[in-house]
Scaffold this motif. Sequence first.
Motif, mmCIF file in Angstrom:
data_model
loop_
_atom_site.group_PDB
_atom_site.id
_atom_site.type_symbol
_atom_site.label_atom_id
_atom_site.label_comp_id
_atom_site.label_asym_id
_atom_site.label_seq_id
_atom_site.Cartn_x
_atom_site.Cartn_y
_atom_site.Cartn_z
ATOM 1 N N ALA A 173 -15.503 -31.565 36.130
ATOM 2 C CA ALA A 173 -14.617 -30.743 36.522
ATOM 3 C C ALA A 173 -13.811 -30.100 37.719
ATOM 4 O O ALA A 173 -13.222 -29.649 37.591
ATOM 5 N N SER A 174 -14.527 -31.132 39.331
ATOM 6 C CA SER A 174 -13.953 -30.800 40.412
ATOM 7 C C SER A 174 -13.445 -31.631 40.265
ATOM 8 O O SER A 174 -11.428 -31.358 40.467
ATOM 9 N N ALA A 175 -12.013 -32.651 39.736
ATOM 10 C CA ALA A 175 -11.422 -33.395 39.500
ATOM 11 C C ALA A 175 -10.298 -32.587 39.164
ATOM 12 O O ALA A 175 -8.851 -32.663 39.163
ATOM 13 N N CYS A 176 -10.523 -32.189 37.798
ATOM 14 C CA CYS A 176 -9.863 -31.623 36.871
ATOM 15 C C CYS A 176 -8.776 -29.856 37.996
ATOM 16 O O CYS A 176 -7.880 -29.812 37.769
ATOM 17 N N ARG A 177 -9.781 -30.117 38.141
ATOM 18 C CA ARG A 177 -9.575 -28.608 39.207
ATOM 19 C C ARG A 177 -8.875 -28.651 40.455
ATOM 20 O O ARG A 177 -7.315 -28.185 40.023
ATOM 21 N N SER A 178 -8.542 -30.096 40.975
ATOM 22 C CA SER A 178 -7.688 -30.966 41.613
ATOM 23 C C SER A 178 -6.829 -31.004 41.321
ATOM 24 O O SER A 178 -5.783 -30.804 42.208
ATOM 25 N N ALA A 179 -6.389 -31.287 39.968
ATOM 26 C CA ALA A 179 -5.550 -31.896 38.847
ATOM 27 C C ALA A 179 -4.991 -30.613 37.936
ATOM 28 O O ALA A 179 -3.581 -31.388 37.941
ATOM 29 N N GLN A 180 -4.983 -29.983 38.123
ATOM 30 C CA GLN A 180 -4.574 -28.699 37.776
ATOM 31 C C GLN A 180 -4.572 -28.745 36.557
ATOM 32 O O GLN A 180 -3.234 -28.567 35.829
ATOM 33 N N VAL A 181 -5.549 -29.210 35.728
ATOM 34 C CA VAL A 181 -6.157 -29.335 34.732
ATOM 35 C C VAL A 181 -6.762 -28.881 34.206
ATOM 36 O O VAL A 181 -7.990 -29.196 34.357
ATOM 37 N N ASN A 182 -6.790 -28.365 33.172
ATOM 38 C CA ASN A 182 -7.482 -27.287 31.919
ATOM 39 C C ASN A 182 -8.915 -28.463 31.392
ATOM 40 O O ASN A 182 -8.588 -29.726 31.115
ATOM 41 N N PHE A 183 -9.970 -27.870 31.731
ATOM 42 C CA PHE A 183 -11.379 -28.643 31.725
ATOM 43 C C PHE A 183 -12.074 -28.240 30.467
ATOM 44 O O PHE A 183 -11.830 -26.603 30.225
ATOM 45 N N VAL A 184 -12.598 -28.526 29.736
ATOM 46 C CA VAL A 184 -13.511 -27.676 28.990
ATOM 47 C C VAL A 184 -14.818 -29.088 29.066
ATOM 48 O O VAL A 184 -15.116 -30.052 28.693
ATOM 49 N N ALA A 185 -16.111 -27.908 29.521
ATOM 50 C CA ALA A 185 -17.374 -28.430 28.849
ATOM 51 C C ALA A 185 -17.735 -28.175 27.944
ATOM 52 O O ALA A 185 -18.328 -26.939 27.605
ATOM 53 N N ALA A 186 -18.530 -29.078 27.291
ATOM 54 C CA ALA A 186 -19.381 -28.503 25.929
ATOM 55 C C ALA A 186 -20.477 -29.257 25.675
ATOM 56 O O ALA A 186 -20.735 -30.614 25.570
ATOM 57 N N GLY A 187 -21.678 -29.007 24.359
ATOM 58 C CA GLY A 187 -22.208 -29.292 24.230
ATOM 59 C C GLY A 187 -23.460 -29.062 23.418
ATOM 60 O O GLY A 187 -23.444 -27.880 22.947
ATOM 61 N N ALA A 188 -24.191 -29.645 22.452
ATOM 62 C CA ALA A 188 -25.158 -29.332 21.099
ATOM 63 C C ALA A 188 -26.505 -29.522 21.514
ATOM 64 O O ALA A 188 -26.817 -31.109 21.549
ATOM 65 N N LEU A 189 -27.499 -28.839 21.066
ATOM 66 C CA LEU A 189 -28.834 -29.644 21.653
ATOM 67 C C LEU A 189 -29.804 -28.590 20.624
ATOM 68 O O LEU A 189 -30.202 -27.082 20.823
ATOM 69 N N GLY A 190 -29.913 -29.466 19.422
ATOM 70 C CA GLY A 190 -30.535 -28.592 19.040
ATOM 71 C C GLY A 190 -29.466 -27.466 18.042
ATOM 72 O O GLY A 190 -28.742 -27.107 17.970
ATOM 73 N N LEU A 191 -30.871 -25.925 17.846
ATOM 74 C CA LEU A 191 -30.268 -25.165 17.781
ATOM 75 C C LEU A 191 -29.365 -24.208 18.344
ATOM 76 O O LEU A 191 -28.184 -23.144 18.004
ATOM 77 N N PHE A 192 -28.758 -24.835 20.129
ATOM 78 C CA PHE A 192 -28.051 -24.062 20.793
ATOM 79 C C PHE A 192 -27.177 -25.123 21.357
ATOM 80 O O PHE A 192 -27.184 -26.148 20.601
ATOM 81 N N GLY A 193 -26.103 -24.300 21.378
ATOM 82 C CA GLY A 193 -24.800 -24.871 21.610
ATOM 83 C C GLY A 193 -24.281 -24.473 23.152
ATOM 84 O O GLY A 193 -24.572 -22.967 23.232
ATOM 85 N N PHE A 194 -23.332 -24.391 24.205
ATOM 86 C CA PHE A 194 -22.718 -23.984 25.220
ATOM 87 C C PHE A 194 -21.918 -24.668 24.932
ATOM 88 O O PHE A 194 -21.166 -25.257 24.258
ATOM 89 N N VAL A 195 -20.584 -23.636 25.530
ATOM 90 C CA VAL A 195 -19.206 -24.066 25.891
ATOM 91 C C VAL A 195 -18.493 -23.288 27.271
ATOM 92 O O VAL A 195 -19.141 -22.901 27.502
#
Length: 208
Positions: free
Chosen positions: A129-151
């Motif tokens: 995420a830090s590298a993407c910020r420096s390079a001005q690249v859009n960043f997405v972090a996501a994951g699925a943990l059982g019944l939960f998920g995040f983005v």
Amino acid sequence: MSAISKDEVALYDRQIRLWGMEAQTRLRSSSVCIMGITALSLETSKNLVLSGIGTLTLIDSHKITAQDLQVQYYFDQSHIGRPRDHVLAEQLQLLNPLVTIRVGKSDQELSGFDVVVHVDSYTKAQRVASACRSAQVNFVAAGALGLFGFVFVDCGDRHEYVETTSAESSTTCVAEYVSLSDSLAACVQESSTVRLRRKYPPLVFVFQ
């Protein structure tokens, strides 16, 4: 990039009717990197390839195990022991030969991508995420943990987009995003546990 061919128009006809030729052209000229091959990123990769993304780069050199076969429907017994990214690239290429699919490296230079999607380890996510910020690249972090998920989405300090209200009217808007490190460092001031549970999803506390 050259104009969309007749073969592409025929292949993507349904979605072009939905979001128009301009959007399809922008999609075709986009380059996306996906770091980490999980059930979630496999589904994301498949959808991008079928929709006609320009270039897709996959990064995950971990070897396929028997456990992967339970959630990765493009993997089978013959793939055990091979790198995840290589196998998935081969399988996705069969879905749409018009898309350029590559296998990247863990130390891949990120400045050439329009979007980087990270579904690998939590520690690596902050570094990427830090590298993407420096390079001005859009960043997405996501994951699925059982019944939960995040983005989590970070499109930089100033991201411009066009909001269309009618066929004749559109407005250019600006959105400001917070970096992943700043988001995780945010101190929750609420003192009531009950109020915290109502206000924030459980994963906020898991990651903090």
